[in-house]
Write a protein that holds these residues in place. Structure first.
Motif, PDB file in Angstrom:
ATOM      1  N   ALA A 375       0.844  -1.191   0.000  1.00  0.00           N
ATOM      2  CA  ALA A 375       0.000   0.000   0.000  1.00  0.00           C
ATOM      3  C   ALA A 375       0.879   1.241   0.000  1.00  0.00           C
ATOM      4  CB  ALA A 375      -0.914  -0.004   1.217  1.00  0.00           C
ATOM      5  N   SER A 376       0.581   2.171  -0.923  1.00  0.00           N
ATOM      6  CA  SER A 376       1.456   3.333  -1.100  1.00  0.00           C
ATOM      7  C   SER A 376       0.647   4.569  -1.448  1.00  0.00           C
ATOM      8  CB  SER A 376       2.472   3.073  -2.221  1.00  0.00           C
ATOM      9  OG  SER A 376       3.272   1.945  -1.961  1.00  0.00           O
ATOM     10  N   ASP A 377       1.192   5.726  -1.070  1.00  0.00           N
ATOM     11  CA  ASP A 377       0.717   7.028  -1.533  1.00  0.00           C
ATOM     12  C   ASP A 377       1.852   7.664  -2.314  1.00  0.00           C
ATOM     13  OD1 ASP A 377      -1.819   6.921  -0.420  1.00  0.00           O
ATOM     14  OD2 ASP A 377      -1.169   7.818   1.470  1.00  0.00           O
ATOM     15  N   ALA A 378       1.566   8.142  -3.516  1.00  0.00           N
ATOM     16  CA  ALA A 378       2.607   8.705  -4.374  1.00  0.00           C
ATOM     17  C   ALA A 378       2.253  10.118  -4.805  1.00  0.00           C
ATOM     18  CB  ALA A 378       2.826   7.820  -5.600  1.00  0.00           C
ATOM     19  N   VAL A 379       3.281  10.889  -5.066  1.00  0.00           N
ATOM     20  CA  VAL A 379       3.142  12.243  -5.596  1.00  0.00           C
ATOM     21  C   VAL A 379       4.153  12.394  -6.722  1.00  0.00           C
ATOM     22  CG1 VAL A 379       3.286  14.708  -5.131  1.00  0.00           C
ATOM     23  CG2 VAL A 379       2.489  13.162  -3.342  1.00  0.00           C
ATOM     24  N   ILE A 380       3.717  12.828  -7.877  1.00  0.00           N
ATOM     25  CA  ILE A 380       4.629  13.193  -8.955  1.00  0.00           C
ATOM     26  C   ILE A 380       4.175  14.532  -9.512  1.00  0.00           C
ATOM     27  CG2 ILE A 380       5.318  10.847  -9.574  1.00  0.00           C
ATOM     28  CD1 ILE A 380       3.317  10.962 -11.878  1.00  0.00           C
ATOM     29  N   GLY A 381       5.138  15.360  -9.921  1.00  0.00           N
ATOM     30  CA  GLY A 381       4.768  16.678 -10.408  1.00  0.00           C
ATOM     31  C   GLY A 381       5.865  17.341 -11.206  1.00  0.00           C
ATOM     32  N   PHE A 382       5.508  18.459 -11.800  1.00  0.00           N
ATOM     33  CA  PHE A 382       6.422  19.240 -12.633  1.00  0.00           C
ATOM     34  C   PHE A 382       6.039  20.708 -12.501  1.00  0.00           C
ATOM     35  CE2 PHE A 382       6.653  21.484 -16.758  1.00  0.00           C
ATOM     36  CZ  PHE A 382       8.028  21.562 -16.902  1.00  0.00           C
ATOM     37  N   ARG A 383       7.046  21.574 -12.472  1.00  0.00           N
ATOM     38  CA  ARG A 383       6.771  23.014 -12.443  1.00  0.00           C
ATOM     39  C   ARG A 383       7.622  23.726 -13.481  1.00  0.00           C
ATOM     40  NH1 ARG A 383       8.307  26.204  -7.197  1.00  0.00           N
ATOM     41  NH2 ARG A 383      10.356  26.142  -8.179  1.00  0.00           N
ATOM     42  N   TYR A 384       6.977  24.594 -14.249  1.00  0.00           N
ATOM     43  CA  TYR A 384       7.694  25.486 -15.162  1.00  0.00           C
ATOM     44  C   TYR A 384       7.571  26.896 -14.615  1.00  0.00           C
ATOM     45  CZ  TYR A 384       9.255  27.966 -19.295  1.00  0.00           C
ATOM     46  OH  TYR A 384       9.954  28.785 -20.150  1.00  0.00           O
ATOM     47  N   HIS A 385       8.694  27.605 -14.532  1.00  0.00           N
ATOM     48  CA  HIS A 385       8.720  28.896 -13.836  1.00  0.00           C
ATOM     49  C   HIS A 385       9.631  29.864 -14.597  1.00  0.00           C
ATOM     50  CE1 HIS A 385       8.910  31.467 -10.132  1.00  0.00           C
ATOM     51  NE2 HIS A 385      10.101  31.757 -10.609  1.00  0.00           N
ATOM     52  N   GLU A 386       9.175  31.097 -14.786  1.00  0.00           N
ATOM     53  CA  GLU A 386       9.976  32.140 -15.437  1.00  0.00           C
ATOM     54  C   GLU A 386       9.999  33.398 -14.581  1.00  0.00           C
ATOM     55  OE1 GLU A 386       9.030  33.195 -19.413  1.00  0.00           O
ATOM     56  OE2 GLU A 386       9.497  31.220 -20.255  1.00  0.00           O
ATOM     57  N   GLU A 387      11.145  34.125 -14.643  1.00  0.00           N
ATOM     58  CA  GLU A 387      11.306  35.391 -13.925  1.00  0.00           C
ATOM     59  C   GLU A 387      11.913  36.440 -14.852  1.00  0.00           C
ATOM     60  OE1 GLU A 387      12.385  33.135  -9.711  1.00  0.00           O
ATOM     61  OE2 GLU A 387      13.738  34.649 -10.510  1.00  0.00           O
ATOM     62  N   ASP A 388      11.467  37.662 -14.667  1.00  0.00           N
ATOM     63  CA  ASP A 388      11.994  38.814 -15.407  1.00  0.00           C
ATOM     64  C   ASP A 388      12.283  39.904 -14.376  1.00  0.00           C
ATOM     65  OD1 ASP A 388      12.700  40.766 -17.190  1.00  0.00           O
ATOM     66  OD2 ASP A 388      10.701  41.007 -18.072  1.00  0.00           O
ATOM     67  N   ILE A 389      13.571  40.233 -14.202  1.00  0.00           N
ATOM     68  CA  ILE A 389      14.002  41.137 -13.129  1.00  0.00           C
ATOM     69  C   ILE A 389      14.737  42.326 -13.729  1.00  0.00           C
ATOM     70  CG2 ILE A 389      15.366  41.338 -11.011  1.00  0.00           C
ATOM     71  CD1 ILE A 389      15.173  38.268 -10.782  1.00  0.00           C
ATOM     72  N   LYS A 390      14.443  43.493 -13.192  1.00  0.00           N
ATOM     73  CA  LYS A 390      15.143  44.720 -13.594  1.00  0.00           C
ATOM     74  C   LYS A 390      15.585  45.445 -12.334  1.00  0.00           C
ATOM     75  CE  LYS A 390      14.502  49.058 -16.177  1.00  0.00           C
ATOM     76  NZ  LYS A 390      13.523  49.882 -16.944  1.00  0.00           N
ATOM     77  N   ARG A 391      16.904  45.603 -12.178  1.00  0.00           N
ATOM     78  CA  ARG A 391      17.480  46.278 -11.017  1.00  0.00           C
ATOM     79  C   ARG A 391      18.143  47.573 -11.476  1.00  0.00           C
ATOM     80  NH1 ARG A 391      19.108  42.696  -6.710  1.00  0.00           N
ATOM     81  NH2 ARG A 391      20.900  44.031  -6.404  1.00  0.00           N
ATOM     82  N   GLU A 392      17.775  48.681 -10.822  1.00  0.00           N
ATOM     83  CA  GLU A 392      18.377  49.977 -11.150  1.00  0.00           C
ATOM     84  C   GLU A 392      18.795  50.688  -9.875  1.00  0.00           C
ATOM     85  OE1 GLU A 392      16.506  51.712 -15.192  1.00  0.00           O
ATOM     86  OE2 GLU A 392      15.111  51.685 -13.502  1.00  0.00           O
ATOM     87  N   GLN A 393      19.687  51.660 -10.039  1.00  0.00           N
ATOM     88  CA  GLN A 393      20.085  52.519  -8.931  1.00  0.00           C
ATOM     89  C   GLN A 393      20.371  53.910  -9.476  1.00  0.00           C
ATOM     90  OE1 GLN A 393      23.790  52.999  -5.807  1.00  0.00           O
ATOM     91  NE2 GLN A 393      23.151  50.915  -6.343  1.00  0.00           N
ATOM     92  N   TYR A 394      19.887  54.931  -8.769  1.00  0.00           N
ATOM     93  CA  TYR A 394      20.101  56.332  -9.138  1.00  0.00           C
ATOM     94  C   TYR A 394      20.672  57.084  -7.943  1.00  0.00           C
ATOM     95  CZ  TYR A 394      17.078  55.345 -13.141  1.00  0.00           C
ATOM     96  OH  TYR A 394      16.540  54.810 -14.288  1.00  0.00           O
TER      97      TYR A 394
END
Length: 737
Positions: A375-394
């Motif tokens: 007897a078993s409980d299973a989990v399988i999964g996949f994640r696709y993830h994107e990031e867009d970062i903008k760093r500034e200094q004045y």
């Protein structure tokens, strides 16, 4: 605000259309209630590692001022509250990991990551407001392979309140306290067997730890659930968060700290602004009784900007010339004198605007099976993830530059870095049930590609090809755990897992002068986390948990000063966690309940295992890790009266801490006066709370006090000396309907 309204209208429209479609289906469908259970499984006795749940009852009784107080009874957690007035920017360290911005602790809301950018900038400038939270889950064991990427420490998941199921329901509350603190919260919802909708509105404001540090926080959220059929459920949630705070990120030098621990002459001008919009959609497909496919999609759009006028605590500039008095960065002041609010008002400073967009989609299949004859409980999964970062200094020298729009319109950025991240995560876990045993192997694979483009740095444009780098890495992270339930209401567990924290892209490249960029040597942090422990409710009215843990980091990343970072080799962290609660009312079968809750962590090992060849970095084999106290303890004595009273008083204790290594090897004058060097002495804080909800009443009343004895204490030296929060007392009323 305009975008928020559009999001809300869109969600309302989608839910309304879906509801109408569902109503056109056969009315005889028998619907099953869907319960969102967070990151912990239903069978808690099979979890092969340490975890804690701070439930709704505990949150209601304790009335914590912030997440810091809500988790103070959880063993193994250390908070460092520095410039932040209300734990808005969490600094959480788990089992000896550096607490700075919680970068090594994965923060989630209903399973959705909360960082500014989970891979590109894992800084916690936001956490789910406690008013919206039903419970908090803390996981430190091998079950972390299902989540990522920041898993060298632990995970904290804020589970939000569900949509009502039985008609109209909600609550309104008002809170007032010293330090000009006020809070208003309203939660309104309606639901039935087909689903429902809930709206949550919050505002909190008051004075921060230091003078001239006001904060104002607003949070709006809407959540809907639609039970399409007995198999399909949709849950949608959108939120908008806005913070406008006066915060001086630079601390004080020794001289000015001795004069007034809470001063902040530039506090009226120093600001931190944060705007965050998020959307989360979950589809739950109950394929069969023991087969469920859950798919979540999320999107976060965050913008934060800080303005500061000081960046040299105690006059420190790395040249052995500290005076003990902090210097205005962009404005001359007489040598050896403290600057004033008038001078600060006429000076410029530096802005750090940064924007973050990330989105992801994650299907996950949970199913029970007997594939191997077990007897078993299973989990399988996949994640696709994107990031867009903008760093500034004045940066600018005149008072006009206190306005970000003016700075952007009238100057080129001192720094401009663009970062794109693409991450694919694959994971699987299976729990085998063999009599009293539950054996859980699991694995996670992180496949990450990061593109970094430095367009400007140190005020210069960058055209060298090395200023554009693409970094790829694939990490395989296994985990294995065992739980034994051969004793009634008792679980003995043991486990091991690999943890992983990718280096922030802003640390991968160091700009060196005009048109030059040099690739850094910073490698990701990988850990091996072992633990063995027991949790038990064998004795009536007594719950206990004890965990022995050991964590080894292969190549820890440390702050070497000046905003740069390096790998410092292997480190080891080991300790013992104890936690428990005794309810004497349960033991003696009386409705008058006296109870004791307590937690204790003995971090007997937290040290570097390698000496850095560069003496100025301060890394010495055998030296203690920064902000890893040897002892952390919390104990509370409470009383619950049958008329609806719950009162408690308690003490939280943190033992001595060390600053970052580079701050331990400063030149003599800087060490004596900058406020950066020296340990952080131990301290104890007295807390108390009383809540009262009369029987058969919809109203409840509460008062809560933190640092009741008004103790003055030092909490950090990361950017100079910061005093801890003074006494904070607040009380209020809540009405449920």
């Amino acid at each position: 605000m305009h975008l928020r309204k559009k999001i809300y209208i869109a969600i309302l429209s989608v839910l309304a259309v879906s509801h109408a479609q569902a109503e056109n289906k056969a009315e005889a469908i028998e619907l099953k209630a869907v319960t969102v259970i967070g990151i912990l499984p239903e069978k808690l006795e099979s979890v092969p590692g340490s975890f804690n749940i701070v439930d709704e009852e505990e949150l209601e009784a304790r009335r914590p001022f912030s997440v810091k107080e809500a988790l103070s009874n959880v063993a193994g957690i250390n908070f460092v509250t520095s410039e932040d007035p209300m734990s808005l920017a969490l600094n959480i360290g788990v089992r000896g990991n550096d607490p700075r911005r919680s970068a090594r602790t994965l923060l989630l809301e209903d399973g959705m990551p909360l960082f500014l950018a989970p891979y590109g900038d894992p800084a916690a400038h936001y956490s789910t407001p406690l008013d919206r939270v039903q419970r908090i889950e803390v996981v430190k064991g091998s079950g972390q392979v299902l989540y990522g990427p920041q898993t060298v420490g632990g995970m904290i998941n804020f589970v939000t309140k569900p949509v009502p199921k039985d008609g109209f329901a909600g609550s309104v509350s008002a809170t007032v306290g010293n330090n000009d603190f006020t809070g208003l919260h309203a939660n309104l919802g309606y639901g039935n067997e087909r689903g429902g909708m809930m709206i949550d509105v919050l505002q909190k404001k008051g004075d921060g730890v230091r003078k001239n540090h006001e904060f104002d926080v607003q949070d709006f959220a809407i959540k809907g659930q639609l039970n399409l059929t007995d198999q399909h459920t949709l849950i949608a949630k959108a939120s908008y968060y806005e913070e406008d705070s006066n915060v001086s990120e630079t601390g004080l030098g020794v001289t000015e700290y001795a004069r007034d621990k809470f001063q902040a002459p530039s506090g009226k001008n120093d600001t931190f602004e944060h705007e965050r919009k998020s959307f989360q959609l979950q589809h739950i497909f109950q394929i069969a009784d023991k087969v469920k496919l859950s798919t979540q999609a999320y999107y976060v759009d965050a913008w934060r900007s800080s303005f500061r006028q000081t960046d040299e605590p105690g006059g420190f500039s790395g040249a052995n010339n500290s005076t003990g008095l902090t210097v205005l960065e962009r404005c001359p002041q007489p040598a050896g004198t403290a600057f004033t609010e008038v001078q600060a008002a006429n000076c410029g400073g530096r802005h750090r605007p940064r924007s973050y967009d990330y989105w992801g989609i994650e299907p996950r299949l949970d199913f029970s099976h007997n594939l191997f004859g077990i007897a078993s409980d299973a989990v399988i999964g996949f994640r696709y993830h994107e990031e867009d970062i903008k760093r500034e200094q004045y940066r600018g020298n005149t008072a006009l530059f206190q306005n970000l729009s003016y700075a952007q319109d009238n100057s080129l950025p001192r720094e401009k870095i663009l970062i794109d991240v693409e991450a694919k995560s694959y994971y699987g876990q299976n729990t085998f049930y063999m009599g009293d045993w539950a054996v859980t192997p699991g694995i996670r694979v992180e496949d990450i590609k990061t593109k970094t483009d430095i367009q400007r740095a140190d005020g210069n444009a960058h055209t060298n090809p090395q200023s554009k780098l693409t970094n790829k890495q694939t990490k395989v992270l296994p985990g294995f755990g065992v739980a034994w339930n051969g004793i009634d209401n008792t679980t003995i567990f043991a486990g091991v897992h690999k943890g992983f924290a990718p280096p922030r892209p802003s640390r991968d490249i160091f700009a060196k002068g005009a048109n030059t960029a040099v690739a850094g040597e910073t490698k990701p942090e990988e850990s091996t986390n072992w633990e063995i422990g027991v949790r038990s409710k064998y004795v009536k009215g007594v719950s206990l948990e004890s965990t022995l843990f050991h964590t080894k980091l292969d190549d820890i990343v440390i702050n070497r000063g000046g905003g740069t970072y390096e790998n410092a080799g292997e480190t080891a962290m080991a300790g013992l966690e104890l936690a428990g609660r005794v309810d004497f009312g349960t033991i003696y079968d009386t409705s008058h309940n006296v109870y004791v809750t307590a937690s204790y962590t003995n971090m007997f090992t937290a040290e570097f295992k390698k000496t850095s060849p560069v003496a100025s970095h301060g890394v010495v084999s055998g030296e203690r890790l920064p902000y890893a106290p040897r002892h952390i303890a919390s104990i509370n004595l409470g009383y619950q009266h049958p008329v609806g009273v719950d009162a408690r008083i308690g003490v939280d204790y943190i033992s001595r801490q060390e600053p970052h290594p580079s701050q331990r090897v400063l030149a003599p004058v800087d060490a004596a006066l900058s406020g950066l060097a020296g340990d952080i002495p131990s301290y104890s804080l007295l807390n108390a709370s009383v809540s009262y909800k009369p029987a058969d009443s919809k109203a409840s009343y509460f008062i809560s006090a933190h640092n009741l004895a008004d103790k003055q204490y030092l909490v950090t030296r990361i950017d100079g000396m910061f005093a801890g929060r003074e006494r904070q007392v607040f009380g209020g009323i809540r009405y449920d309907f």
